[in-house]
Design an enzyme around this catalytic site. Structure first.
Site, PDB file in Angstrom:
ATOM      1  N   HIS A 105       0.850  -1.190   0.000  1.00 10.31           N
ATOM      2  CA  HIS A 105       0.000   0.000   0.000  1.00 10.31           C
ATOM      3  C   HIS A 105       0.882   1.235   0.000  1.00 10.31           C
ATOM      4  CE1 HIS A 105      -3.160   2.788   1.159  1.00 10.31           C
ATOM      5  NE2 HIS A 105      -4.007   1.853   0.763  1.00 10.31           N
TER       6      HIS A 105
ATOM      7  N   ASP B  26      -7.999  -5.382  -0.007  1.00 11.14           N
ATOM      8  CA  ASP B  26      -8.504  -6.205  -1.102  1.00 11.14           C
ATOM      9  C   ASP B  26      -8.195  -7.685  -0.935  1.00 11.14           C
ATOM     10  OD1 ASP B  26      -9.639  -4.145  -2.665  1.00 11.14           O
ATOM     11  OD2 ASP B  26      -7.622  -3.494  -3.152  1.00 11.14           O
TER      12      ASP B  26
HETATM   13  N1  CMC Z   1       4.175  -7.549  -4.900  1.00 10.36           N
HETATM   14  C1  CMC Z   1       5.503  -7.563  -5.103  1.00 10.36           C
HETATM   15  N2  CMC Z   1       6.273  -6.459  -4.962  1.00 10.36           N
HETATM   16  C2  CMC Z   1       5.683  -5.321  -4.617  1.00 10.36           C
HETATM   17  C3  CMC Z   1       4.288  -5.242  -4.377  1.00 10.36           C
HETATM   18  C4  CMC Z   1       3.536  -6.428  -4.521  1.00 10.36           C
HETATM   19  N3  CMC Z   1       2.201  -6.413  -4.316  1.00 10.36           N
HETATM   20  N4  CMC Z   1       3.969  -3.981  -4.059  1.00 10.36           N
HETATM   21  C5  CMC Z   1       5.091  -3.283  -4.082  1.00 10.36           C
HETATM   22  N5  CMC Z   1       6.152  -4.080  -4.406  1.00 10.36           N
HETATM   23  C6  CMC Z   1       7.568  -3.706  -4.459  1.00 10.36           C
HETATM   24  C7  CMC Z   1       7.896  -2.903  -5.705  1.00 10.36           C
HETATM   25  O1  CMC Z   1       8.312  -3.733  -6.758  1.00 10.36           O
HETATM   26  C8  CMC Z   1       8.988  -2.009  -5.194  1.00 10.36           C
HETATM   27  O2  CMC Z   1      10.177  -2.766  -5.124  1.00 10.36           O
HETATM   28  P1  CMC Z   1      11.636  -2.057  -5.278  1.00 10.36           P
HETATM   29  O3  CMC Z   1      11.770  -1.146  -4.083  1.00 10.36           O
HETATM   30  O4  CMC Z   1      12.593  -3.188  -5.304  1.00 10.36           O
HETATM   31  O5  CMC Z   1      11.595  -1.286  -6.575  1.00 10.36           O
HETATM   32  C9  CMC Z   1       8.582  -1.681  -3.764  1.00 10.36           C
HETATM   33  O6  CMC Z   1       7.786  -2.804  -3.350  1.00 10.36           O
HETATM   34  C10 CMC Z   1       7.751  -0.404  -3.631  1.00 10.36           C
HETATM   35  O7  CMC Z   1       6.658  -0.489  -4.550  1.00 10.36           O
HETATM   36  P2  CMC Z   1       5.991   0.750  -5.277  1.00 10.36           P
HETATM   37  O8  CMC Z   1       5.267   0.259  -6.488  1.00 10.36           O
HETATM   38  O9  CMC Z   1       7.018   1.828  -5.441  1.00 10.36           O
HETATM   39  O10 CMC Z   1       4.950   1.219  -4.153  1.00 10.36           O
HETATM   40  P3  CMC Z   1       3.727   2.153  -4.401  1.00 10.36           P
HETATM   41  O11 CMC Z   1       3.474   2.833  -3.106  1.00 10.36           O
HETATM   42  O12 CMC Z   1       3.920   2.996  -5.604  1.00 10.36           O
HETATM   43  O13 CMC Z   1       2.558   1.125  -4.743  1.00 10.36           O
HETATM   44  C11 CMC Z   1       0.709  -0.324  -4.626  1.00 10.36           C
HETATM   45  C12 CMC Z   1       1.530   0.751  -3.897  1.00 10.36           C
HETATM   46  C13 CMC Z   1      -0.540  -0.613  -3.789  1.00 10.36           C
HETATM   47  C14 CMC Z   1       0.270   0.191  -5.987  1.00 10.36           C
HETATM   48  C15 CMC Z   1       1.588  -1.603  -4.773  1.00 10.36           C
HETATM   49  O14 CMC Z   1       1.972  -2.080  -3.507  1.00 10.36           O
HETATM   50  C16 CMC Z   1       0.871  -2.698  -5.577  1.00 10.36           C
HETATM   51  O15 CMC Z   1       0.950  -2.695  -6.795  1.00 10.36           O
HETATM   52  N6  CMC Z   1       0.195  -3.651  -4.876  1.00 10.36           N
HETATM   53  C17 CMC Z   1      -0.570  -4.665  -5.558  1.00 10.36           C
HETATM   54  C18 CMC Z   1      -1.914  -4.074  -6.020  1.00 10.36           C
HETATM   55  C19 CMC Z   1      -2.876  -3.870  -4.881  1.00 10.36           C
HETATM   56  O16 CMC Z   1      -3.063  -4.742  -4.047  1.00 10.36           O
HETATM   57  N7  CMC Z   1      -3.519  -2.694  -4.853  1.00 10.36           N
HETATM   58  C20 CMC Z   1      -4.549  -2.374  -3.845  1.00 10.36           C
HETATM   59  C21 CMC Z   1      -4.134  -1.211  -2.989  1.00 10.36           C
HETATM   60  S1  CMC Z   1      -5.153  -1.030  -1.530  1.00 10.36           S
HETATM   61  C22 CMC Z   1      -6.719  -0.600  -2.106  1.00 10.36           C
HETATM   62  C23 CMC Z   1      -6.743   0.644  -2.914  1.00 10.36           C
HETATM   63  O17 CMC Z   1      -6.051   1.615  -2.681  1.00 10.36           O
HETATM   64  O18 CMC Z   1      -7.568   0.661  -3.840  1.00 10.36           O
END
Ligand code: CMC
Length: 428
Positions: free
Chosen positions: A306, A363
């Site tokens: 998140h 989720d």
């Molecule tokens: N699985 C594997 N790796 C992950 C995941 C995951 N679900 N989420 C983040 N990472 C890794 C990412 O690859 C990155 O690694 P590195 O530092 O080596 O580059 C690190 O963690 C930080 O990720 P980010 O994409 O920079 O983080 P963000 O804050 O931009 O993204 C997120 C947040 C929710 C989009 C992301 O965690 C994600 O894609 N999660 C899966 C989708 C999901 O479950 N979304 C629902 C969010 S909660 C409900 C809502 O808001 O609607």
């Protein structure tokens, strides 16, 4: 100087005010930075940018805290009802008995859709994505209520909010009936909010569904837990659209579109698809975790991570216990739940997920609950939209009540070609 931040630009010291919230969060107000230095701030994804001051929802992502109007989310878990939580979010305090009664009556009186809207439903192909129908129908609803395009006082806003919150449920149910070729079932004024939704989705004109109390309670909790989450992607979209003084219907329709994406509300669908893929694709939870850790695979562990929570999402904790209880009560033996449990167990002790502070989010369990209730996967995000609507309305209202609010208009750093010339077609 106290309560200020100094920035040195080209040897010149500029001073900007510190803004402090009621929970001690601090930000620097750089609204005059460009005028005084020519600089803008660059913050892709707005991870570090406050777009407003808001009194609706507080999140401490490191501690896993979520509060609506100051009240911890856990306190809504036992007795609260989605309608009173909606009123709380929109109007800033818990409603008194008579206020809640009036709001409920307004919802009951407005559960129907204009009959002409049925023709609009008929115009969609049965393959239309339910989120597209939902967004389009919220805008269509606005066409039938131009009297709410300008909301002069709280009384009118309450009436508009009641219509939207009541009718989005009917829109969701009719969307489900449309894409499944089923006859539309009208609302039953004797049923409460969640039971009525399930009635409109699953009753037949000749056979009323008897809604299980436990299922109604689970849906109520899902809606409460989704009701607001401060400046998330869809809420920021509602505020962005609303900042141009676009009406409430248009702003909320845009919110539905933003929620649709798989990184936001669409993640609940992706979680289920991931679990099904593991189950039917001969994969194991262990193997999937390994794939999700490899960036090149392009695969993520859906329902994990998140932008704000760097700890367990408190909503996921609450849903996990409801999920276990409900499946037991319904005697559902879902192999996908076993896979979800395994994935969670493995990820929580895996160094990759520990280092990046990736925990289950809301989720992760909501999809399994909805599946047990019989809601099809393509309707999951529509359910999220029903839940999130009061939050969108609350933010739209807060923004419109704020005399200092401005049209949202970010800047950019231009990186395109410089000073080129137009060349006529025959010379290219
Ligand atoms: N699985 C594997 N790796 C992950 C995941 C995951 N679900 N989420 C983040 N990472 C890794 C990412 O690859 C990155 O690694 P590195 O530092 O080596 O580059 C690190 O963690 C930080 O990720 P980010 O994409 O920079 O983080 P963000 O804050 O931009 O993204 C997120 C947040 C929710 C989009 C992301 O965690 C994600 O894609 N999660 C899966 C989708 C999901 O479950 N979304 C629902 C969010 S909660 C409900 C809502 O808001 O609607």
């Amino acid at each position: 100087m106290p309560n200020t931040v100094q920035i040195v630009v080209d040897g010149k010291t500029l001073t900007y005010p510190l803004v402090e919230g009621t929970e001690g969060e601090r930000g620097v107000d750089i609204s005059k930075l460009r005028a005084e230095s020519g600089l803008i701030t660059l913050d892709q994804g707005y991870g570090n940018t406050g777009s407003c001051q808001s009194a609706i929802t507080y999140i401490d992502g490191d501690k896993g805290i979520l509060r609506y109007r100051g009240i911890p989310i856990e306190e809504f878990g036992k007795n609260a009802d989605f309608i009173e939580v909606s009123w709380l979010l929109i109007f800033g305090r818990l409603p008194k008995k008579d206020e809640l009664l009036r709001f409920r009556s307004r919802l009951t009186a407005n559960a129907h859709l204009h009959e002409a809207m049925k023709h609009t439903f008929e115009g969609f192909p049965i393959t239309a994505p339910p989120m597209a129908i939902t967004s389009a129908m919220i805008n269509t609803l606005g066409c039938f209520h131009p009297e709410f395009f300008s909301l002069k006082d709280e009384e009118v806003l309450e009436e508009a909010a009641a219509r939207l919150i009541s009718k989005i449920r009917t829109i969701a149910a009719f969307t489900y009936r449309r894409v499944n070729g089923l006859p539309y079932v009208y609302a039953n004024p004797k049923l409460r909010y969640c039971a009525n939704l399930l009635h409109m989705m699953f009753s037949m004109p000749y056979d009323d569904l008897v809604v299980d109390q436990e299922i109604e309670t689970a849906m109520n909790l899902i809606f409460i837990l989704h009701a607001d989450h401060e400046q998330n992607c869809s809420t920021s979209t509602v505020r962005m659209v609303g900042s141009s003084k676009a009406n409430l219907f248009a702003s909320c329709a845009a919110g539905v579109c933003a929620l649709w994406g798989p990184l936001h509300g669409g993640a609940n669908v992706e979680v289920l698809e991931m679990l099904e893929q593991i189950h039917s694709g001969g994969l194991t939870a262990e193997k999937y975790i390994e794939i999700a850790k490899q960036k090149a695979s392009g695969v993520r562990l859906m329902g994990f991570g998140h932008r704000v929570y760097k700890n367990y999402d408190p909503r996921a904790k609450m849903l996990q216990s409801v999920c276990e209880k409900l499946l037991k009560k319904l005697k559902v033996k879902d192999p996908l739940l076993d896979i979800a449990r395994k994935l969670e167990e493995l990820a929580l002790k895996d160094q990759y997920f520990i280092d990046r502070k990736l925990y289950p989010n809301v989720d992760f369990y909501s999809g399994i609950i909805m599946r047990a209730i019989g809601i099809p996967t393509n309707m999951f995000t529509v359910m999220f939209a029903i839940g999130r609507l009061p939050g969108w309305i609350a933010h739209w209202k807060e923004q419109h009540d704020d005399p200092t609010s401005k049209i949202a208009r970010p800047r950019q750093i231009y990186v395109g070609p410089v000073n080129k010339h137009y060349v006529p077609t025959e010379q290219r």
